[in-house]
Design an enzyme around this catalytic site. Structure first.
Site, PDB file in Angstrom:
ATOM      1  N   LYS A 195       0.864  -1.187   0.000  1.00 49.01           N
ATOM      2  CA  LYS A 195       0.000   0.000   0.000  1.00 49.01           C
ATOM      3  C   LYS A 195       0.893   1.227   0.000  1.00 49.01           C
ATOM      4  O   LYS A 195       1.682   1.431   0.925  1.00 49.01           O
ATOM      5  CB  LYS A 195      -0.904  -0.024   1.227  1.00 49.01           C
ATOM      6  N   LYS A 248      -2.078  -1.532  -3.933  1.00 48.28           N
ATOM      7  CA  LYS A 248      -2.959  -0.362  -3.873  1.00 48.28           C
ATOM      8  C   LYS A 248      -2.139   0.907  -3.946  1.00 48.28           C
ATOM      9  O   LYS A 248      -1.140   1.008  -3.221  1.00 48.28           O
ATOM     10  CB  LYS A 248      -3.720  -0.422  -2.552  1.00 48.28           C
TER      11      LYS A 248
END
Ligand code: PBG
Length: 323
Positions: A195, A248
């Protein structure tokens, strides 16, 4: 064999032959729909920078869930907006907290829908950071205890999958051990493994009311230039017990999606985040881009890169467009 005897255009001539040779397909089975749940009665607060998305109270959430299930979308990802924020994120691991209540309600309404819960403290902390803060620093190890408590309450409420998105070191192992100690051995973990500290989360922070009050998330989320480190993050999460790994955002990190899939062969989710949604929506609203064609192309690209699952605010539209 080369031109003129060999011609690539032969296999592009008709819709039929193009359909036969299509390498990547997008299916409703690939989609996870994020939802924002808030306390109250009959609340539907539209999120201005995410047209079509809203903060919903449980009654309205259930109407949405029925639609999602009818469309054949297999899973939802839940985010909570608590009534109360403090320095220990107490609402995050309250068995009567908003996400815990929503999970129970969804499981009563649509037992076959896979319920995934975001496990992160930022929405519940008064300072908006994803961990416990002391003297301006986000502490790692004490945060793991709170994340573990949160994951247990979600799984006890009936969540099928918990999805830690905080980026603390060791959280996957801590959560796996905590779940197993409680006998919650069937609760799966979808780890937000790679992330990045992305500017594309802007609209989400309005939606979840989770912007950090000071500083940024760069001491825990990943530095955007680092693809090799992303693979190491994912490998660590797998060692720690992740069942599904995630990259992400999606569109600016397609190379990372590809590398992670090649290195791990693990089930891989890609999160097409709020900023990716907002930018295409805005261009479509201006009439500058064709929303349906651009979204189908973007999502197909995410799958072509190597994603098995896509978390997207377009899930409902996509099912209709794919229909
Ligand atoms: C919570 C969390 C965020 C997102 C998912 N979980 C925001 C953040 O890290 O600031 C972003 C999702 C999106 O932008 O669509 N930590």
């Amino acid at each position: 064999m080369y031109y003129p005897s060999y011609r690539m255009r032969r296999l592009r001539r008709t819709p039929t032959v193009r359909r036969m040779l299509r390498e990547t397909t997008l299916s409703p089975d690939d989609l996870i729909y994020p939802l924002f749940v808030i306390h109250g009665e009959n609340v539907n607060n539209p999120i201005v920078s995410m047209p079509g998305c809203a903060q919903l109270s449980i009654g309205n959430l259930l109407a949405e869930v029925r639609e999602v299930a009818q469309l054949g979308i297999p899973a939802v990802l839940l985010f909570g907006i608590p009534a109360h924020k403090d320095a220990a994120a107490t609402a995050a691991y309250d068995p009567e907290g908003i996400v815990q209540l929503a999970v129970k309600a969804i499981k009563d309404e649509a037992p076959d829908l896979l319920v995934i819960t975001d496990v992160c403290l930022c929405e519940y902390m008064d300072h908006g950071h994803c961990g416990v803060v002391q003297d301006g620093e986000v502490l790692n190890d004490v945060t793991l205890e709170l994340l573990s408590k949160m994951a247990i309450t979600h799984a006890e409420a009936g969540a099928d999958v918990v999805a830690p998105s905080d980026m603390m070191d060791g959280r996957v192992a801590a959560i796996r051990n905590a779940l197993d100690d409680e006998g919650l051995v069937d609760a799966a973990i979808m780890a937000y493994s790679a992330k990045f500290a992305s500017a594309f989360y802007g609209p989400f922070r309005d939606a979840a009311e989770s912007a950090p009050a000071f500083g940024d998330r760069k001491t825990y989320q990943m530095d955007p230039p680092n693809g090799e480190e992303a693979v190491r993050e994912v490998l660590l999460d797998i060692e720690e017990g992740a069942d599904i790994v995630m990259v992400k955002p999606a569109l600016p990190y397609l190379d990372v999606i590809r590398a992670v899939k090649q290195e791990t062969r693990f089930p891989l989710a890609a999160y097409s985040v709020s900023g990716e949604y907002a930018m295409l929506k805005a261009a479509a609203e201006k009439g500058w881009l064709d929303e349906e064609r651009c979204v189908l192309e973007a999502m197909t690209g995410i799958k072509r890169a190597g994603a098995d699952l896509i978390i997207t605010y377009w899930a409902k539209d996509l099912v209709r467009w794919l229909g």
